[in-house]
Design an enzyme around this catalytic site. Structure first.
Site, short mmCIF file in Angstrom:
data_model
loop_
_atom_site.label_atom_id
_atom_site.label_comp_id
_atom_site.label_asym_id
_atom_site.label_seq_id
_atom_site.Cartn_x
_atom_site.Cartn_y
_atom_site.Cartn_z
N GLN A 171 27.02 22.37 -22.07
CA GLN A 171 27.20 21.39 -23.43
C GLN A 171 26.45 22.33 -24.36
O GLN A 171 26.72 21.58 -25.56
CB GLN A 171 26.89 20.04 -23.23
CG GLN A 171 27.32 19.19 -22.18
CD GLN A 171 28.78 18.92 -22.42
OE1 GLN A 171 29.32 19.17 -23.42
NE2 GLN A 171 29.20 18.37 -21.30
N CYS A 187 28.19 11.15 -14.89
CA CYS A 187 27.20 11.82 -14.16
C CYS A 187 25.87 12.15 -14.38
O CYS A 187 25.25 13.21 -14.19
CB CYS A 187 27.92 13.42 -14.10
SG CYS A 187 29.71 13.24 -13.13
N1 PLP Z 1 25.84 20.07 -16.85
C1 PLP Z 1 26.35 19.54 -17.90
C2 PLP Z 1 25.27 19.06 -18.77
C3 PLP Z 1 27.69 18.84 -17.88
O1 PLP Z 1 27.82 18.25 -19.28
C4 PLP Z 1 28.58 19.23 -16.91
C5 PLP Z 1 29.82 18.65 -16.93
O2 PLP Z 1 30.13 17.60 -17.67
C6 PLP Z 1 28.18 20.07 -15.91
C7 PLP Z 1 26.80 20.24 -15.73
C8 PLP Z 1 29.00 20.36 -14.72
O3 PLP Z 1 30.19 21.17 -15.19
P1 PLP Z 1 31.53 21.39 -14.20
O4 PLP Z 1 32.04 20.21 -13.66
O5 PLP Z 1 32.12 22.21 -15.17
O6 PLP Z 1 30.78 22.37 -13.38
#
Ligand code: PLP
Length: 404
Positions: A202, A363
């Site tokens: 982010q 998440c």
């Molecule tokens: N870390 C953060 C802070 C996130 O916001 C996200 C996704 O929303 C992720 C990790 C995981 O990203 P990805 O699903 O693209 O691997």
């Protein structure tokens, strides 16, 4: 300086309607829309260049390899890594984090050793460590936060022990929008002789991230959150660490020689890139990075900061509004609840007004537990959003509130 109307024309999807209403896309922290230049670049590669990279002597393979390796150089310059050896292509942030957790633990951690994470981590920076905890008996230590959603630095310092082997923290919270003071946190970790992994999912879409200036040991981020395609992301790692870590996956591309008796591995970065990479996506990602650089990372950041400040101010006008995340340093995300209205109801009814927001735990269930809630509604901004869209969001929230 920043011509928002011109910018919006680069994203045709923004002109479509949903339920007969103009689309207002405020789910950018989940994924961003793609500019035409990215789509064109990828179409052009599939149309005219497509061939597997690295192993071919023929013309197309060499051309595809050149594009793929040029993309690595674009990423290197984007984050100011010292060398392209330190830039590993992955499927995204999640895979990059898993790679480090698995490989770092294999080499450097044993039962009882500790990793420090924060309360506001995404599951992808919690669960991989927990898998290792179950397998190897390592322990997670958690940095607490204050009511505004800021890391408690004094408590952070207190968590270090002689068993601490690594710190792994999000640069920007995907729920609270907090920009963590990572430069200082990295300095403190290094004072304790401990490396620092930064989850940049982010941050890299919103402002310049310079790995040498921050001095982070690892950085993970996703292409699809920064106007690039899905299925590609990056792990940056200092060469010194990556060199000492074992491969994460085995297969083609990552070996030097193989016999049934013994296998030797390729040099960096290929040691960590088993199998055919998504070379069209890496070219798409590089095109997205150049698009952002042409607009100017500082201009993007200033525009999004203006949007965030405006949204925070306008949303506070709404009766019974609760905003989660009021850090001094905050970026592009506003999470909220209104009265007793369930986040899912709010999200569903806003959708009917053409407004795309995300609802739920994002998440980050441990953070939800800390906040004492089950979920929030989250509006998140990108370089193409406008204050008029925020006005429509505010009117939409007021309308939904009246219905309850
Ligand atoms: N870390 C953060 C802070 C996130 O916001 C996200 C996704 O929303 C992720 C990790 C995981 O990203 P990805 O699903 O693209 O691997």
């Amino acid at each position: 300086m920043y011509d928002i109307n011109k910018v919006r024309q680069d994203f045709p999807i923004l002109s479509r309607e949903v339920y007969g209403k103009p689309l207002i896309y405020l789910d950018n922290a989940a994924t961003t829309q793609k500019p035409l230049c990215v789509l064109d670049a990828m179409r052009e590669e599939y149309l005219n260049v497509n061939a597997n990279v690295h192993r071919g002597v023929h013309y197309l393979s060499q051309q595809a390899t050149d594009l793929h390796e040029a993309a690595r150089e674009t990423v290197r310059a984007f984050i100011n890594a010292k060398s392209t050896s330190e830039v590993i292509f992955t499927r995204g942030t999640t895979e990059a984090l898993n790679l480090v957790v698995s490989s770092f633990c294999d080499e450097f951690m044993k039962e009882g050793d500790e990793v420090i994470v924060s309360t506001m981590e995404h599951h992808s920076n919690i669960v991989p460590w927990q898998l290792q905890a179950a397998k190897k008996g390592i322990c997670l230590k958690v940095i607490p936060i204050n009511e505004k959603g800021e890391i408690l630095m004094d408590e952070y310092e207190k968590l270090f022990t002689e068993k601490t082997k690594i710190v792994s923290v999000a640069h920007v919270s995907n729920v609270l929008g907090t920009i963590n003071p990572v430069k200082e946190m990295i300095r403190i970790a290094h004072e304790h002789g401990v490396p620092f992994m930064l989850d940049g999912a982010q941050s890299t879409p919103h402002f310049s991230v310079d790995v040498q200036d921050l001095d982070c040991d690892f950085l993970a981020f996703s292409g699809h959150k920064m106007y690039g395609p899905t299925g590609v992301g990056v792990l940056y790692g200092k060469e010194d660490w990556l060199d000492r870590m074992p491969p994460y996956q085995g297969g083609g591309e990552m070996i030097d020689s193989v016999s049934f008796e013994k296998t030797t591995f390729e040099k960096l970065p290929f040691k960590f890139e088993a199998g055919t990479p998504d070379y069209v996506a890496t070219h798409g990602l590089a095109t997205a990075i150049k698009y952002m650089q042409d607009l100017g990372m500082d201009n993007i950041h200033a525009h999004e900061k203006m949007l965030t400040d405006y949204a925070m101010k306008r949303m506070k006008e709404i009766e019974d509004m609760r905003i989660f995340g009021e850090a001094e340093e905050k970026d592009a995300v506003v999470s909220f609840l209104v009265g007793n209205i369930h986040h899912l109801d709010m999200g569903t009814l806003l959708d009917r007004l053409g407004i795309a927001v995300r609802t739920g735990h994002h998440c980050a269930q441990p953070l939800m537990i800390r906040l004492g809630i089950q979920g929030t509604v989250r509006a998140s901004f990108a370089l193409y959003n406008t204050t008029e869209e925020i006005d429509t969001l505010v009117e939409g929230i007021k309308r939904v509130s009246k219905m309850f």
